[in-house]
Design an enzyme around this catalytic site. Sequence first.
Site, PDB file in Angstrom:
ATOM      1  N   SER A 197      41.390  38.052  47.225  1.00  0.00           N
ATOM      2  CA  SER A 197      41.816  37.185  45.772  1.00  0.00           C
ATOM      3  C   SER A 197      41.801  36.329  45.987  1.00  0.00           C
ATOM      4  O   SER A 197      42.851  36.188  47.264  1.00  0.00           O
ATOM      5  CB  SER A 197      42.747  38.643  44.444  1.00  0.00           C
ATOM      6  OG  SER A 197      43.227  37.104  43.992  1.00  0.00           O
ATOM      7  N   SER A 230      48.491  44.024  48.403  1.00  0.00           N
ATOM      8  CA  SER A 230      47.611  44.041  48.643  1.00  0.00           C
ATOM      9  C   SER A 230      46.541  43.502  49.593  1.00  0.00           C
ATOM     10  O   SER A 230      46.212  43.953  50.061  1.00  0.00           O
ATOM     11  CB  SER A 230      47.883  45.335  47.345  1.00  0.00           C
ATOM     12  OG  SER A 230      46.400  44.916  46.379  1.00  0.00           O
ATOM     13  N   LYS A 231      46.319  42.620  48.402  1.00  0.00           N
ATOM     14  CA  LYS A 231      45.550  41.639  49.054  1.00  0.00           C
ATOM     15  C   LYS A 231      45.897  41.222  50.217  1.00  0.00           C
ATOM     16  O   LYS A 231      44.846  40.948  50.980  1.00  0.00           O
ATOM     17  CB  LYS A 231      45.237  40.487  47.619  1.00  0.00           C
ATOM     18  CG  LYS A 231      44.758  41.307  46.577  1.00  0.00           C
ATOM     19  CD  LYS A 231      42.924  41.707  46.379  1.00  0.00           C
ATOM     20  CE  LYS A 231      42.612  42.121  45.471  1.00  0.00           C
ATOM     21  NZ  LYS A 231      40.812  42.844  45.629  1.00  0.00           N
ATOM     22  N   TYR A 265      50.237  43.746  43.440  1.00  0.00           N
ATOM     23  CA  TYR A 265      48.956  43.208  43.029  1.00  0.00           C
ATOM     24  C   TYR A 265      48.049  42.066  45.039  1.00  0.00           C
ATOM     25  O   TYR A 265      47.965  42.155  45.498  1.00  0.00           O
ATOM     26  CB  TYR A 265      48.053  42.757  42.698  1.00  0.00           C
ATOM     27  CG  TYR A 265      47.150  41.956  42.366  1.00  0.00           C
ATOM     28  CD1 TYR A 265      45.333  42.641  42.488  1.00  0.00           C
ATOM     29  CD2 TYR A 265      46.236  40.821  42.356  1.00  0.00           C
ATOM     30  CE1 TYR A 265      44.728  42.475  42.379  1.00  0.00           C
ATOM     31  CE2 TYR A 265      44.962  40.752  42.318  1.00  0.00           C
ATOM     32  CZ  TYR A 265      44.329  41.288  42.484  1.00  0.00           C
ATOM     33  OH  TYR A 265      42.906  40.641  42.195  1.00  0.00           O
TER      34      TYR A 265
HETATM   35  N1  LIG Z   1      39.538  39.634  37.782  1.00  0.00           N
HETATM   36  C1  LIG Z   1      39.681  38.339  38.282  1.00  0.00           C
HETATM   37  O1  LIG Z   1      40.559  37.786  37.326  1.00  0.00           O
HETATM   38  C2  LIG Z   1      39.697  38.856  39.366  1.00  0.00           C
HETATM   39  C3  LIG Z   1      40.297  37.875  40.096  1.00  0.00           C
HETATM   40  C4  LIG Z   1      40.288  37.855  41.875  1.00  0.00           C
HETATM   41  C5  LIG Z   1      40.305  39.115  42.398  1.00  0.00           C
HETATM   42  N2  LIG Z   1      39.011  39.978  41.990  1.00  0.00           N
HETATM   43  C6  LIG Z   1      38.897  41.085  42.002  1.00  0.00           C
HETATM   44  O2  LIG Z   1      37.665  41.285  42.253  1.00  0.00           O
HETATM   45  C7  LIG Z   1      37.910  43.008  42.785  1.00  0.00           C
HETATM   46  C8  LIG Z   1      36.947  43.519  41.185  1.00  0.00           C
HETATM   47  O3  LIG Z   1      37.357  43.732  39.735  1.00  0.00           O
HETATM   48  P1  LIG Z   1      36.815  43.022  38.458  1.00  0.00           P
HETATM   49  O4  LIG Z   1      37.431  42.131  37.753  1.00  0.00           O
HETATM   50  O5  LIG Z   1      35.393  43.156  38.560  1.00  0.00           O
HETATM   51  O6  LIG Z   1      37.638  44.184  37.795  1.00  0.00           O
HETATM   52  P2  LIG Z   1      37.196  45.862  36.812  1.00  0.00           P
HETATM   53  O7  LIG Z   1      36.073  44.872  35.793  1.00  0.00           O
HETATM   54  O8  LIG Z   1      38.368  46.345  35.923  1.00  0.00           O
HETATM   55  O9  LIG Z   1      36.379  46.255  38.016  1.00  0.00           O
HETATM   56  C9  LIG Z   1      37.137  47.307  38.652  1.00  0.00           C
HETATM   57  C10 LIG Z   1      36.122  48.049  39.525  1.00  0.00           C
HETATM   58  O10 LIG Z   1      37.090  48.601  40.636  1.00  0.00           O
HETATM   59  C11 LIG Z   1      37.131  50.354  40.352  1.00  0.00           C
HETATM   60  N3  LIG Z   1      37.652  50.976  40.964  1.00  0.00           N
HETATM   61  C12 LIG Z   1      38.981  50.972  40.355  1.00  0.00           C
HETATM   62  N4  LIG Z   1      39.868  51.725  40.944  1.00  0.00           N
HETATM   63  C13 LIG Z   1      39.313  52.782  41.674  1.00  0.00           C
HETATM   64  C14 LIG Z   1      38.964  53.690  42.967  1.00  0.00           C
HETATM   65  N5  LIG Z   1      40.769  54.696  43.193  1.00  0.00           N
HETATM   66  N6  LIG Z   1      38.169  54.331  43.216  1.00  0.00           N
HETATM   67  C15 LIG Z   1      36.977  53.448  42.953  1.00  0.00           C
HETATM   68  N7  LIG Z   1      36.839  52.879  42.541  1.00  0.00           N
HETATM   69  C16 LIG Z   1      38.064  51.836  41.209  1.00  0.00           C
HETATM   70  C17 LIG Z   1      36.844  49.986  38.526  1.00  0.00           C
HETATM   71  O11 LIG Z   1      35.755  51.394  38.308  1.00  0.00           O
HETATM   72  P3  LIG Z   1      36.433  53.193  37.696  1.00  0.00           P
HETATM   73  O12 LIG Z   1      37.825  52.764  36.666  1.00  0.00           O
HETATM   74  O13 LIG Z   1      35.583  53.269  37.053  1.00  0.00           O
HETATM   75  O14 LIG Z   1      37.169  53.270  38.525  1.00  0.00           O
HETATM   76  C18 LIG Z   1      35.583  49.663  38.619  1.00  0.00           C
HETATM   77  O15 LIG Z   1      34.300  49.298  38.223  1.00  0.00           O
HETATM   78  C19 LIG Z   1      39.025  43.127  42.521  1.00  0.00           C
HETATM   79  O16 LIG Z   1      39.154  43.693  43.812  1.00  0.00           O
HETATM   80  C20 LIG Z   1      39.435  42.681  42.052  1.00  0.00           C
HETATM   81  O17 LIG Z   1      41.094  42.181  42.721  1.00  0.00           O
HETATM   82  C21 LIG Z   1      39.564  39.894  39.993  1.00  0.00           C
END
Ligand SMILES: NC(=O)c1ccc[n+]([C@@H]2O[C@H](COP(=O)([O-])OP(=O)(O)OC[C@H]3O[C@@H](n4cnc5c(N)ncnc54)[C@H](OP(=O)(O)O)[C@@H]3O)[C@@H](O)[C@H]2O)c1
Length: 268
Positions: free
Chosen positions: A140, A156-157, A153
Amino acid sequence: MFHDKTVVITGASSGLGAVLAEAFADQGANLALFSRSEDRLEEIGARCRERGARCLAVAGDVARAEDCKRLVDRTVSEYGGVDYLVANAGVGMWARFEEVEDLEIFRKLMDTNYLGVVHSVFYALPHLKKSKGMIVAISSIQGKIGVPLHTGYGASKHAVQGFLASLRTELDGSGVDILTVLPHWLRGTNMRSNAFGKDGGLLGPDSKRHSKESISLEACSQAVITAVEKRKRELVIPFKLRLLLWLNLIHPGIVEWLVKRKVEIQEK
Ligand SMILES: NC(=O)c1ccc[n+]([C@@H]2O[C@H](COP(=O)([O-])OP(=O)(O)OC[C@H]3O[C@@H](n4cnc5c(N)ncnc54)[C@H](OP(=O)(O)O)[C@@H]3O)[C@@H](O)[C@H]2O)c1
Protein backbone atom coordinates in the site's frame (compact mmCIF):
# COMPACT_ATOMS: atom_id res chain seq x y z
CA MET A 1 2.47 -14.72 -21.31
CA PHE A 2 0.55 -16.42 -18.48
CA HIS A 3 -0.80 -19.35 -20.48
CA ASP A 4 -0.22 -22.55 -18.45
CA LYS A 5 1.72 -20.59 -15.83
CA THR A 6 0.76 -21.26 -12.23
CA VAL A 7 -0.42 -18.25 -10.26
CA VAL A 8 -1.11 -18.47 -6.52
CA ILE A 9 -3.26 -15.62 -5.16
CA THR A 10 -3.90 -15.12 -1.46
CA GLY A 11 -6.99 -13.12 -0.48
CA ALA A 12 -8.74 -14.08 -3.71
CA SER A 13 -12.31 -14.21 -2.36
CA SER A 14 -13.07 -10.50 -2.84
CA GLY A 15 -11.74 -7.12 -3.93
CA LEU A 16 -8.48 -6.88 -5.81
CA GLY A 17 -7.58 -10.57 -5.37
CA ALA A 18 -10.83 -11.72 -6.99
CA VAL A 19 -10.45 -9.32 -9.93
CA LEU A 20 -6.83 -10.35 -10.41
CA ALA A 21 -7.88 -14.01 -10.40
CA GLU A 22 -10.32 -13.40 -13.26
CA ALA A 23 -7.74 -11.34 -15.17
CA PHE A 24 -5.16 -14.13 -14.92
CA ALA A 25 -7.89 -16.65 -15.85
CA ASP A 26 -8.57 -14.69 -19.05
CA GLN A 27 -4.92 -15.22 -19.94
CA GLY A 28 -5.09 -18.99 -19.47
CA ALA A 29 -3.19 -19.24 -16.17
CA ASN A 30 -3.53 -22.18 -13.78
CA LEU A 31 -4.85 -20.68 -10.59
CA ALA A 32 -4.59 -21.53 -6.91
CA LEU A 33 -6.89 -19.24 -4.93
CA PHE A 34 -6.69 -18.87 -1.17
CA SER A 35 -8.68 -17.14 1.59
CA ARG A 36 -10.59 -18.03 4.75
CA SER A 37 -14.13 -18.05 3.35
CA GLU A 38 -14.56 -21.23 1.35
CA ASP A 39 -17.93 -20.32 -0.22
CA ARG A 40 -16.84 -16.99 -1.69
CA LEU A 41 -13.60 -18.58 -2.88
CA GLU A 42 -15.56 -21.31 -4.67
CA GLU A 43 -17.71 -18.62 -6.36
CA ILE A 44 -14.62 -16.85 -7.71
CA GLY A 45 -13.13 -20.22 -8.67
CA ALA A 46 -16.26 -21.07 -10.68
CA ARG A 47 -16.04 -17.73 -12.51
CA CYS A 48 -12.39 -18.43 -13.38
CA ARG A 49 -13.24 -21.91 -14.68
CA GLU A 50 -16.02 -20.40 -16.84
CA ARG A 51 -13.27 -18.27 -18.38
CA GLY A 52 -11.42 -21.45 -19.34
CA ALA A 53 -8.79 -21.53 -16.59
CA ARG A 54 -7.89 -24.45 -14.33
CA CYS A 55 -8.57 -23.39 -10.78
CA LEU A 56 -7.89 -24.81 -7.34
CA ALA A 57 -9.57 -23.19 -4.32
CA VAL A 58 -7.87 -23.73 -0.96
CA ALA A 59 -9.42 -22.37 2.23
CA GLY A 60 -7.07 -21.20 4.96
CA ASP A 61 -5.59 -18.35 6.95
CA VAL A 62 -2.35 -16.65 5.87
CA ALA A 63 -1.58 -15.97 9.53
CA ARG A 64 -1.12 -19.74 9.98
CA ALA A 65 2.15 -20.94 8.47
CA GLU A 66 0.80 -24.49 8.13
CA ASP A 67 -2.13 -23.23 5.99
CA CYS A 68 0.30 -21.51 3.62
CA LYS A 69 2.35 -24.72 3.41
CA ARG A 70 -0.82 -26.64 2.54
CA LEU A 71 -1.67 -24.07 -0.15
CA VAL A 72 1.73 -24.44 -1.80
CA ASP A 73 1.81 -28.25 -1.43
CA ARG A 74 -1.62 -28.60 -3.05
CA THR A 75 -0.67 -26.19 -5.83
CA VAL A 76 2.51 -28.09 -6.62
CA SER A 77 0.81 -31.48 -6.57
CA GLU A 78 -1.93 -30.15 -8.91
CA TYR A 79 0.19 -28.13 -11.36
CA GLY A 80 3.80 -29.21 -10.76
CA GLY A 81 5.18 -25.87 -9.57
CA VAL A 82 4.59 -22.19 -8.89
CA ASP A 83 5.42 -19.36 -11.31
CA TYR A 84 3.85 -16.35 -9.57
CA LEU A 85 2.87 -15.75 -5.96
CA VAL A 86 0.48 -12.84 -5.51
CA ALA A 87 0.55 -12.07 -1.76
CA ASN A 88 -2.59 -9.97 -1.59
CA ALA A 89 -4.50 -11.02 1.56
CA GLY A 90 -4.94 -8.12 3.94
CA VAL A 91 -7.09 -6.43 6.57
CA GLY A 92 -7.34 -2.82 7.68
CA MET A 93 -8.16 -0.70 10.73
CA TRP A 94 -10.05 2.59 11.21
CA ALA A 95 -9.37 4.12 14.62
CA ARG A 96 -7.21 6.78 16.18
CA PHE A 97 -4.41 5.20 18.19
CA GLU A 98 -5.48 6.84 21.46
CA GLU A 99 -9.03 5.60 21.06
CA VAL A 100 -8.09 1.95 20.57
CA GLU A 101 -9.63 -0.23 23.28
CA ASP A 102 -8.22 -3.58 22.17
CA LEU A 103 -4.47 -3.84 21.52
CA GLU A 104 -4.99 -7.24 19.88
CA ILE A 105 -5.79 -5.27 16.70
CA PHE A 106 -2.08 -4.55 16.27
CA ARG A 107 -1.08 -8.20 16.56
CA LYS A 108 -3.82 -9.32 14.18
CA LEU A 109 -2.79 -6.75 11.57
CA MET A 110 0.83 -7.91 11.73
CA ASP A 111 -0.21 -11.58 11.66
CA THR A 112 -2.24 -11.16 8.48
CA ASN A 113 -0.61 -8.34 6.56
CA TYR A 114 3.04 -9.00 7.40
CA LEU A 115 3.42 -12.59 8.59
CA GLY A 116 0.91 -13.66 5.93
CA VAL A 117 3.40 -12.46 3.30
CA VAL A 118 6.34 -14.07 5.11
CA HIS A 119 4.54 -17.44 5.37
CA SER A 120 3.37 -17.59 1.78
CA VAL A 121 6.73 -16.45 0.41
CA PHE A 122 8.60 -18.95 2.59
CA TYR A 123 6.78 -21.97 1.21
CA ALA A 124 6.52 -20.76 -2.40
CA LEU A 125 10.15 -19.61 -2.71
CA PRO A 126 11.83 -22.98 -3.50
CA HIS A 127 9.35 -23.44 -6.35
CA LEU A 128 9.71 -19.85 -7.56
CA LYS A 129 13.49 -20.39 -7.70
CA LYS A 130 12.97 -23.43 -9.93
CA SER A 131 10.62 -21.55 -12.25
CA LYS A 132 12.56 -18.25 -12.03
CA GLY A 133 9.23 -16.82 -11.03
CA MET A 134 7.99 -13.75 -9.30
CA ILE A 135 6.67 -12.56 -5.94
CA VAL A 136 3.99 -9.90 -6.27
CA ALA A 137 3.13 -8.28 -2.94
CA ILE A 138 0.08 -6.04 -2.69
CA SER A 139 1.39 -3.54 -0.18
CA SER A 140 0.00 0.00 0.00
CA ILE A 141 1.12 3.58 -0.32
CA GLN A 142 0.84 3.36 3.48
CA GLY A 143 3.95 1.15 3.33
CA LYS A 144 5.84 4.42 2.77
CA ILE A 145 3.60 7.22 4.06
CA GLY A 146 1.80 7.66 7.38
CA VAL A 147 -2.00 8.07 7.31
CA PRO A 148 -4.22 8.90 10.32
CA LEU A 149 -6.53 6.19 11.72
CA HIS A 150 -4.27 3.47 10.29
CA THR A 151 -1.30 3.18 12.69
CA GLY A 152 -1.34 -0.63 12.87
CA TYR A 153 -2.11 -1.05 9.19
CA GLY A 154 0.65 1.34 8.11
CA ALA A 155 3.11 -0.44 10.40
CA SER A 156 2.24 -3.83 8.88
CA LYS A 157 2.72 -2.50 5.33
CA HIS A 158 6.04 -0.87 6.31
CA ALA A 159 7.07 -4.29 7.61
CA VAL A 160 6.17 -5.87 4.26
CA GLN A 161 8.27 -3.26 2.46
CA GLY A 162 11.26 -3.86 4.75
CA PHE A 163 11.01 -7.65 4.51
CA LEU A 164 10.86 -7.65 0.72
CA ALA A 165 13.57 -5.00 0.29
CA SER A 166 15.92 -7.20 2.30
CA LEU A 167 14.82 -10.43 0.57
CA ARG A 168 15.39 -8.81 -2.83
CA THR A 169 19.07 -8.35 -1.99
CA GLU A 170 19.31 -12.02 -0.98
CA LEU A 171 17.61 -13.20 -4.16
CA ASP A 172 19.86 -11.23 -6.48
CA GLY A 173 20.97 -13.58 -9.25
CA SER A 174 18.41 -16.28 -8.35
CA GLY A 175 16.06 -15.39 -11.22
CA VAL A 176 13.24 -14.58 -8.79
CA ASP A 177 11.94 -11.01 -9.08
CA ILE A 178 9.88 -9.12 -6.52
CA LEU A 179 7.20 -6.58 -7.38
CA THR A 180 5.69 -4.46 -4.63
CA VAL A 181 2.39 -2.78 -5.47
CA LEU A 182 1.55 0.44 -3.63
CA PRO A 183 -2.00 1.50 -4.41
CA HIS A 184 -3.93 4.50 -3.17
CA TRP A 185 -7.57 3.82 -2.08
CA LEU A 186 -9.28 1.12 -4.14
CA ARG A 187 -13.06 1.23 -4.62
CA GLY A 188 -15.34 -1.79 -4.63
CA THR A 189 -13.49 -3.86 -2.03
CA ASN A 190 -14.46 -5.15 1.43
CA MET A 191 -11.45 -3.45 3.00
CA ARG A 192 -13.42 -0.92 5.03
CA SER A 193 -16.24 -3.22 6.16
CA ASN A 194 -13.70 -5.87 7.23
CA ALA A 195 -11.43 -3.37 8.99
CA PHE A 196 -10.98 -3.41 12.76
CA GLY A 197 -12.67 -0.59 14.64
CA LYS A 198 -11.43 0.80 17.97
CA ASP A 199 -13.04 -2.00 20.01
CA GLY A 200 -11.42 -4.72 17.89
CA GLY A 201 -14.69 -5.63 16.15
CA LEU A 202 -15.15 -5.32 12.39
CA LEU A 203 -16.58 -2.01 11.13
CA GLY A 204 -19.20 -3.72 8.97
CA PRO A 205 -21.00 -2.14 6.02
CA ASP A 206 -21.02 1.66 5.97
CA SER A 207 -22.25 4.35 3.66
CA LYS A 208 -19.05 6.39 3.38
CA ARG A 209 -18.45 7.44 -0.21
CA HIS A 210 -15.17 6.51 -1.86
CA SER A 211 -12.54 9.20 -2.21
CA LYS A 212 -12.70 10.91 -5.61
CA GLU A 213 -9.16 9.73 -6.23
CA SER A 214 -9.92 6.07 -5.56
CA ILE A 215 -8.92 3.58 -8.22
CA SER A 216 -11.16 0.98 -9.82
CA LEU A 217 -10.23 -2.64 -9.24
CA GLU A 218 -10.08 -3.23 -12.98
CA ALA A 219 -7.57 -0.39 -13.49
CA CYS A 220 -5.45 -1.62 -10.59
CA SER A 221 -5.57 -5.23 -11.77
CA GLN A 222 -4.57 -4.22 -15.32
CA ALA A 223 -1.68 -2.14 -14.00
CA VAL A 224 -0.49 -5.07 -11.85
CA ILE A 225 -0.60 -7.48 -14.80
CA THR A 226 1.37 -5.06 -17.00
CA ALA A 227 3.95 -4.55 -14.23
CA VAL A 228 4.29 -8.33 -13.83
CA GLU A 229 4.75 -8.76 -17.59
CA LYS A 230 7.55 -6.15 -17.48
CA ARG A 231 8.97 -7.70 -14.29
CA LYS A 232 8.95 -4.29 -12.57
CA ARG A 233 10.10 -3.94 -8.97
CA GLU A 234 7.58 -1.32 -7.81
CA LEU A 235 4.18 -0.14 -8.97
CA VAL A 236 2.74 3.02 -7.45
CA ILE A 237 -0.84 3.53 -8.54
CA PRO A 238 -1.97 6.07 -9.63
CA PHE A 239 1.37 7.14 -11.11
CA LYS A 240 0.96 10.74 -9.84
CA LEU A 241 1.24 9.41 -6.28
CA ARG A 242 4.98 9.15 -6.98
CA LEU A 243 5.08 12.94 -6.60
CA LEU A 244 3.94 12.51 -3.01
CA LEU A 245 6.74 10.00 -2.37
CA TRP A 246 9.33 12.40 -3.79
CA LEU A 247 7.88 15.28 -1.77
CA ASN A 248 8.00 13.08 1.31
CA LEU A 249 11.78 12.75 0.93
CA ILE A 250 12.27 16.51 0.78
CA HIS A 251 9.41 17.92 2.89
CA PRO A 252 7.77 15.18 4.98
CA GLY A 253 5.93 17.84 7.04
CA ILE A 254 4.04 19.04 3.94
CA VAL A 255 3.04 15.47 3.06
CA GLU A 256 1.82 14.86 6.62
CA TRP A 257 -0.31 18.02 6.44
CA LEU A 258 -1.76 17.12 3.03
CA VAL A 259 -2.61 13.55 4.04
CA LYS A 260 -4.13 14.61 7.36
CA ARG A 261 -6.35 17.17 5.60
CA LYS A 262 -7.47 14.66 2.97
CA VAL A 263 -8.47 12.12 5.58
CA GLU A 264 -10.30 14.73 7.67
CA ILE A 265 -12.36 15.78 4.64
CA GLN A 266 -13.03 12.16 3.69
CA GLU A 267 -14.17 11.15 7.17
CA LYS A 268 -16.62 14.08 7.56
N1 LIG B 1 -8.88 -1.19 -0.49
C1 LIG B 1 -7.91 -0.28 -0.51
O1 LIG B 1 -8.17 0.93 -0.53
C2 LIG B 1 -6.47 -0.74 -0.56
C3 LIG B 1 -5.48 0.23 -0.80
C4 LIG B 1 -4.16 -0.17 -0.84
C5 LIG B 1 -3.81 -1.50 -0.65
N2 LIG B 1 -4.79 -2.42 -0.40
C6 LIG B 1 -4.39 -3.81 -0.20
O2 LIG B 1 -4.99 -4.60 -1.20
C7 LIG B 1 -5.08 -5.95 -0.71
C8 LIG B 1 -6.46 -6.50 -1.04
O3 LIG B 1 -7.44 -5.84 -0.27
P1 LIG B 1 -8.86 -5.38 -0.85
O4 LIG B 1 -8.86 -3.91 -0.84
O5 LIG B 1 -9.16 -6.11 -2.10
O6 LIG B 1 -9.81 -5.82 0.36
P2 LIG B 1 -10.85 -7.03 0.53
O7 LIG B 1 -11.93 -6.94 -0.50
O8 LIG B 1 -11.26 -6.97 1.97
O9 LIG B 1 -10.00 -8.33 0.26
C9 LIG B 1 -9.12 -8.87 1.22
C10 LIG B 1 -8.92 -10.34 0.90
O10 LIG B 1 -8.00 -10.88 1.85
C11 LIG B 1 -8.57 -12.06 2.43
N3 LIG B 1 -8.07 -12.23 3.78
C12 LIG B 1 -8.19 -11.37 4.83
N4 LIG B 1 -7.60 -11.90 5.92
C13 LIG B 1 -7.11 -13.11 5.55
C14 LIG B 1 -6.41 -14.15 6.22
N5 LIG B 1 -6.06 -14.03 7.52
N6 LIG B 1 -6.07 -15.26 5.53
C15 LIG B 1 -6.41 -15.40 4.22
N7 LIG B 1 -7.07 -14.45 3.53
C16 LIG B 1 -7.42 -13.34 4.19
C17 LIG B 1 -10.09 -11.83 2.37
O11 LIG B 1 -10.81 -13.04 2.34
P3 LIG B 1 -11.41 -13.81 3.61
O12 LIG B 1 -12.08 -12.79 4.47
O13 LIG B 1 -12.32 -14.79 2.97
O14 LIG B 1 -10.26 -14.48 4.28
C18 LIG B 1 -10.20 -11.16 0.99
O15 LIG B 1 -10.21 -12.14 -0.01
C19 LIG B 1 -4.78 -5.89 0.79
O16 LIG B 1 -3.47 -6.34 1.03
C20 LIG B 1 -4.89 -4.41 1.10
O17 LIG B 1 -4.08 -4.05 2.20
C21 LIG B 1 -6.11 -2.06 -0.38
